[in-house]
Design a protein around this motif. Structure first.
Motif, mmCIF file in Angstrom:
data_model
loop_
_atom_site.group_PDB
_atom_site.id
_atom_site.type_symbol
_atom_site.label_atom_id
_atom_site.label_comp_id
_atom_site.label_asym_id
_atom_site.label_seq_id
_atom_site.Cartn_x
_atom_site.Cartn_y
_atom_site.Cartn_z
ATOM 1 N N GLY A 35 0.401 -1.728 0.039
ATOM 2 C CA GLY A 35 -0.140 -0.105 -0.398
ATOM 3 C C GLY A 35 0.743 0.906 -0.414
ATOM 4 N N TRP A 36 0.032 1.801 -0.887
ATOM 5 C CA TRP A 36 0.951 2.893 -0.685
ATOM 6 C C TRP A 36 -0.295 4.508 0.570
ATOM 7 N N PHE A 37 0.428 5.012 1.495
ATOM 8 C CA PHE A 37 -0.204 5.117 2.218
ATOM 9 C C PHE A 37 0.549 7.653 2.457
ATOM 10 N N ARG A 38 -0.549 8.137 2.848
ATOM 11 C CA ARG A 38 0.390 9.333 3.293
ATOM 12 C C ARG A 38 -0.327 9.975 4.280
ATOM 13 N N GLN A 39 0.955 10.692 4.946
ATOM 14 C CA GLN A 39 0.396 11.624 5.507
ATOM 15 C C GLN A 39 0.511 13.142 6.231
ATOM 16 N N ALA A 40 -0.647 14.036 6.397
ATOM 17 C CA ALA A 40 -0.045 15.827 5.893
ATOM 18 C C ALA A 40 0.481 15.930 7.288
ATOM 19 N N PRO A 41 0.354 17.439 7.840
ATOM 20 C CA PRO A 41 1.063 17.389 8.402
ATOM 21 C C PRO A 41 -0.791 17.920 9.321
ATOM 22 N N GLY A 42 -0.450 17.314 10.609
ATOM 23 C CA GLY A 42 -1.950 17.366 11.364
ATOM 24 C C GLY A 42 -2.947 16.061 11.485
ATOM 25 N N LYS A 43 -2.255 15.280 10.590
ATOM 26 C CA LYS A 43 -3.391 14.756 9.824
ATOM 27 C C LYS A 43 -3.234 13.329 10.032
ATOM 28 N N GLU A 44 -4.347 12.236 10.024
ATOM 29 C CA GLU A 44 -4.183 10.983 10.328
ATOM 30 C C GLU A 44 -3.580 10.171 9.482
ATOM 31 N N ARG A 45 -2.802 9.362 9.600
ATOM 32 C CA ARG A 45 -1.991 8.596 7.931
ATOM 33 C C ARG A 45 -3.400 8.141 6.562
ATOM 34 N N GLU A 46 -3.952 8.002 6.243
ATOM 35 C CA GLU A 46 -4.184 7.762 5.342
ATOM 36 C C GLU A 46 -4.061 7.101 3.654
ATOM 37 N N LEU A 47 -4.668 6.436 3.331
ATOM 38 C CA LEU A 47 -4.333 4.723 1.970
ATOM 39 C C LEU A 47 -4.838 5.933 0.743
ATOM 40 N N ALA A 48 -3.382 5.699 0.070
ATOM 41 C CA ALA A 48 -3.845 6.030 -0.929
ATOM 42 C C ALA A 48 -4.589 5.565 -2.116
ATOM 43 N N ALA A 49 -3.415 4.063 -2.133
ATOM 44 C CA ALA A 49 -3.662 3.064 -3.181
ATOM 45 C C ALA A 49 -3.288 1.864 -2.874
ATOM 46 N N ALA A 50 -3.906 0.740 -3.025
ATOM 47 C CA ALA A 50 -3.312 -0.312 -2.808
ATOM 48 C C ALA A 50 -2.832 -1.334 -3.745
ATOM 49 N N THR A 51 -2.306 -2.666 -3.623
ATOM 50 C CA THR A 51 -2.277 -3.930 -5.176
ATOM 51 C C THR A 51 -2.193 -5.048 -4.302
ATOM 52 N N THR A 52 -2.608 -5.422 -4.152
ATOM 53 C CA THR A 52 -2.390 -7.358 -3.565
ATOM 54 C C THR A 52 -1.892 -7.771 -4.103
ATOM 55 N N THR A 53 -1.750 -9.086 -3.657
ATOM 56 C CA THR A 53 -0.909 -9.949 -3.878
ATOM 57 C C THR A 53 -1.247 -10.557 -5.317
#
Length: 121
Positions: A35-53
């Motif tokens: 998965g690719w996650f992102r976290q902006a200042p003051g915000k929670e880490r959120e999932l942007a995209a994911a790829t399965t096996t």
């Protein structure tokens, strides 16, 4: 020792593109959802995209149509192609690996150190 190493972040103008890479080592890459996650200042880490096996992909609504995730099992690498970037995409981007529920951040066992993406107006 498992390592996930992100690269490709940087400063880009709004409307531009970047491609992030995450190189994995120390694990059987093909056995892990990524998965690719992102976290902006003051915000929670959120999932942007994911790829399965199996190679299926998930993309969050906030980036749908602009971000594409892909993986190359031969290179133990997952990519995030980002286009039409917006200022609100500014964040630290992390890749993660999980053998379990790939939509749940707490299920990710391994993490990279993150790469900064800054989108200027």
């Amino acid at each position: 020792q498992v390592q996930l190493v992100e690269s490709g972040g940087g400063l880009v103008q709004a409307g531009g593109s970047l491609r992030l890479s995450c190189a994995a080592s120390g694990l059987t890459f093909s056995n892990y959802a990524m998965g690719w996650f992102r976290q902006a200042p003051g915000k929670e880490r959120e999932l942007a995209a994911a790829t399965t096996t199996a190679g299926s992909t998930y993309v969050a609504d906030s980036v749908k149509g602009r971000f594409t995730i892909s993986r190359d099992n031969a290179k133990n690498t997952v990519y995030l192609q980002m286009s039409t970037l917006k200022t609100e995409d500014t964040a630290v981007y992390y890749c993660g690996a999980t053998r379990y529920r790939y939509l749940t951040v707490s299920e990710y066992r391994y993490w990279g150190q993150g790469t900064q993406v800054t989108v200027s107006s």
